[in-house]
Motif scaffolding. Sequence first.
Motif, PDB file in Angstrom:
ATOM      1  N   LEU A   6       0.840  -1.193   0.000  1.00 23.29           N
ATOM      2  CA  LEU A   6       0.000   0.000   0.000  1.00 23.29           C
ATOM      3  C   LEU A   6       0.876   1.244   0.000  1.00 23.29           C
ATOM      4  CD1 LEU A   6      -2.619  -1.017   2.737  1.00 23.29           C
ATOM      5  CD2 LEU A   6      -2.873  -1.208   0.256  1.00 23.29           C
ATOM      6  N   THR A   7       0.616   2.144  -0.932  1.00 25.38           N
ATOM      7  CA  THR A   7       1.272   3.446  -0.974  1.00 25.38           C
ATOM      8  C   THR A   7       0.177   4.484  -1.153  1.00 25.38           C
ATOM      9  OG1 THR A   7       3.230   2.482  -2.040  1.00 25.38           O
ATOM     10  CG2 THR A   7       2.996   4.877  -2.122  1.00 25.38           C
ATOM     11  N   THR A   8       0.018   5.380  -0.171  1.00 26.99           N
ATOM     12  CA  THR A   8      -1.074   6.348  -0.229  1.00 26.99           C
ATOM     13  C   THR A   8      -0.637   7.697   0.335  1.00 26.99           C
ATOM     14  OG1 THR A   8      -2.030   6.061   1.991  1.00 26.99           O
ATOM     15  CG2 THR A   8      -2.619   4.411   0.340  1.00 26.99           C
ATOM     16  N   ASP A  35       3.045  -1.981   4.195  1.00 31.96           N
ATOM     17  CA  ASP A  35       2.928  -0.536   3.988  1.00 31.96           C
ATOM     18  C   ASP A  35       4.239  -0.012   3.411  1.00 31.96           C
ATOM     19  OD1 ASP A  35       0.298  -0.032   5.363  1.00 31.96           O
ATOM     20  OD2 ASP A  35       1.410  -0.872   7.052  1.00 31.96           O
ATOM     21  N   ILE A  36       4.191   0.547   2.215  1.00 33.25           N
ATOM     22  CA  ILE A  36       5.376   1.235   1.691  1.00 33.25           C
ATOM     23  C   ILE A  36       5.426   2.639   2.277  1.00 33.25           C
ATOM     24  CG2 ILE A  36       6.456   2.193  -0.380  1.00 33.25           C
ATOM     25  CD1 ILE A  36       5.601  -0.280  -1.889  1.00 33.25           C
ATOM     26  N   SER A  37       4.351   3.397   2.114  1.00 39.67           N
ATOM     27  CA  SER A  37       4.261   4.704   2.757  1.00 39.67           C
ATOM     28  C   SER A  37       2.826   5.198   2.716  1.00 39.67           C
ATOM     29  CB  SER A  37       5.168   5.726   2.065  1.00 39.67           C
ATOM     30  OG  SER A  37       5.008   7.007   2.650  1.00 39.67           O
ATOM     31  N   HIS A  38       2.419   5.864   3.793  1.00 43.75           N
ATOM     32  CA  HIS A  38       1.136   6.572   3.808  1.00 43.75           C
ATOM     33  C   HIS A  38       1.364   8.061   4.065  1.00 43.75           C
ATOM     34  CE1 HIS A  38      -0.988   2.825   3.548  1.00 43.75           C
ATOM     35  NE2 HIS A  38      -0.341   2.368   4.607  1.00 43.75           N
ATOM     36  N   ALA A  48       5.222  10.227  -5.040  1.00 41.76           N
ATOM     37  CA  ALA A  48       4.763   8.838  -4.985  1.00 41.76           C
ATOM     38  C   ALA A  48       5.550   7.965  -5.959  1.00 41.76           C
ATOM     39  CB  ALA A  48       3.268   8.766  -5.290  1.00 41.76           C
ATOM     40  N   ALA A  49       5.772   8.477  -7.161  1.00 48.67           N
ATOM     41  CA  ALA A  49       6.496   7.703  -8.169  1.00 48.67           C
ATOM     42  C   ALA A  49       7.917   7.411  -7.717  1.00 48.67           C
ATOM     43  CB  ALA A  49       6.511   8.458  -9.502  1.00 48.67           C
ATOM     44  N   TYR A  50       8.589   8.392  -7.106  1.00 47.94           N
ATOM     45  CA  TYR A  50       9.953   8.183  -6.631  1.00 47.94           C
ATOM     46  C   TYR A  50       9.991   7.083  -5.577  1.00 47.94           C
ATOM     47  CZ  TYR A  50      14.446   8.921  -4.354  1.00 47.94           C
ATOM     48  OH  TYR A  50      15.694   8.721  -3.814  1.00 47.94           O
ATOM     49  N   ILE A  51       9.066   7.128  -4.638  1.00 46.91           N
ATOM     50  CA  ILE A  51       9.051   6.137  -3.553  1.00 46.91           C
ATOM     51  C   ILE A  51       8.740   4.744  -4.091  1.00 46.91           C
ATOM     52  CG2 ILE A  51       7.748   5.412  -1.510  1.00 46.91           C
ATOM     53  CD1 ILE A  51       7.600   8.389  -0.748  1.00 46.91           C
ATOM     54  N   ILE A  96       1.022   8.596 -13.055  1.00 46.95           N
ATOM     55  CA  ILE A  96       2.040   8.036 -12.162  1.00 46.95           C
ATOM     56  C   ILE A  96       2.732   6.827 -12.788  1.00 46.95           C
ATOM     57  CG2 ILE A  96       0.518   6.482 -10.857  1.00 46.95           C
ATOM     58  CD1 ILE A  96       2.031   7.437  -8.338  1.00 46.95           C
ATOM     59  N   ILE A  97       1.970   6.001 -13.518  1.00 44.86           N
ATOM     60  CA  ILE A  97       2.593   4.830 -14.157  1.00 44.86           C
ATOM     61  C   ILE A  97       3.566   5.254 -15.237  1.00 44.86           C
ATOM     62  CG2 ILE A  97       2.125   2.830 -15.644  1.00 44.86           C
ATOM     63  CD1 ILE A  97       1.589   2.273 -12.734  1.00 44.86           C
ATOM     64  N   SER A  98       3.269   6.346 -15.936  1.00 36.59           N
ATOM     65  CA  SER A  98       4.182   6.792 -16.999  1.00 36.59           C
ATOM     66  C   SER A  98       5.546   7.157 -16.441  1.00 36.59           C
ATOM     67  CB  SER A  98       3.576   7.980 -17.751  1.00 36.59           C
ATOM     68  OG  SER A  98       3.545   9.146 -16.939  1.00 36.59           O
ATOM     69  N   MET A  99       5.594   7.605 -15.191  1.00 36.24           N
ATOM     70  CA  MET A  99       6.882   7.938 -14.581  1.00 36.24           C
ATOM     71  C   MET A  99       7.635   6.698 -14.125  1.00 36.24           C
ATOM     72  SD  MET A  99       6.228  11.493 -12.495  1.00 36.24           S
ATOM     73  CE  MET A  99       4.713  11.017 -11.668  1.00 36.24           C
ATOM     74  N   LEU A 100       6.935   5.573 -14.004  1.00 35.69           N
ATOM     75  CA  LEU A 100       7.587   4.322 -13.628  1.00 35.69           C
ATOM     76  C   LEU A 100       8.045   3.533 -14.846  1.00 35.69           C
ATOM     77  CD1 LEU A 100       5.103   3.028 -10.877  1.00 35.69           C
ATOM     78  CD2 LEU A 100       7.200   4.318 -10.532  1.00 35.69           C
ATOM     79  N   THR A 101       7.527   3.896 -16.020  1.00 31.65           N
ATOM     80  CA  THR A 101       7.775   3.085 -17.216  1.00 31.65           C
ATOM     81  C   THR A 101       8.803   3.712 -18.156  1.00 31.65           C
ATOM     82  OG1 THR A 101       5.918   4.151 -18.363  1.00 31.65           O
ATOM     83  CG2 THR A 101       5.457   2.111 -17.179  1.00 31.65           C
TER      84      THR A 101
END
Length: 279
Positions: A6-8, A35-38, A48-51, A96-101
Amino acid sequence: MAIITLTTDFGEKDHFVGAVKGAIYSELQDAKIVDISHSISPFHLHEAAYIIQNAYKSFPQGTIHVIGVDSELNPENKHIAVLMDGHYFICADNGIISMLTSDINPEKIVEINIHDRIISNFPVLDVFVKVAGHIARGGTLDVIGKNISEIKQLTGIKPVVNKQESQIIGNVIYIDNYGNIISNIGKKLFESVGLGRQFIITARTAKFDKIHTHYSDAINFDLPPEKREEDGKKLALWNSSNYLELAIYKSNPSTIGGASTLFGLEFRDTITVNFKVEN
């Protein structure tokens, strides 16, 4: 059983995180939730993308990553499920996905279409959890959505190299819990432009001419403790993701301050590297 992360940007004060976890356990009693980060800044997609980018690769393939940032459904913010690099990502199509891809092509993307079966004003709880449960039970993405080939593009901030290749102009992309500043200047770019030349890193009034590998590398441990320059010692280093980081040794934003406050830097502010020009 698959791991669900979960990242929120929900924070820890309200009931949201607990409700989402309860819904997951109602779907999958033996679920493994991490939990990755809330504590993502509200609606901060770059943060969010960086984390997520730096966390997901540590999990085994098949892990399901639920991203609850800017997730409200509207005509310009569809919900998607993505299979990429052996991992599943469930989120809004908000860029957000575009920054991961940038370096990895998704293997499959679907636009989630189960909303007509779910009454929801809390999509992470009602929709994303249902999708995560379906995937965790071995379900395919085709059952919960229609294939799409394009997602919303939100380009991450990229450093600029001048024509003479004597300068890199980068930006602050993240400030961590210690107040340390992470730039978008990667070690690979730095070395390919710098070619071993001397350099000066400038961030407002702060300047650096060395880049360390560890925080403690900036401290001279040959000196007795009372003569060491430790508290407030500024340094530049390559962090664990090989991004240029500016830090204060053993910083505490509530006491001595962190690099972001002491250097006066915020998200998107400029960090410049000037390389020595050979005559």
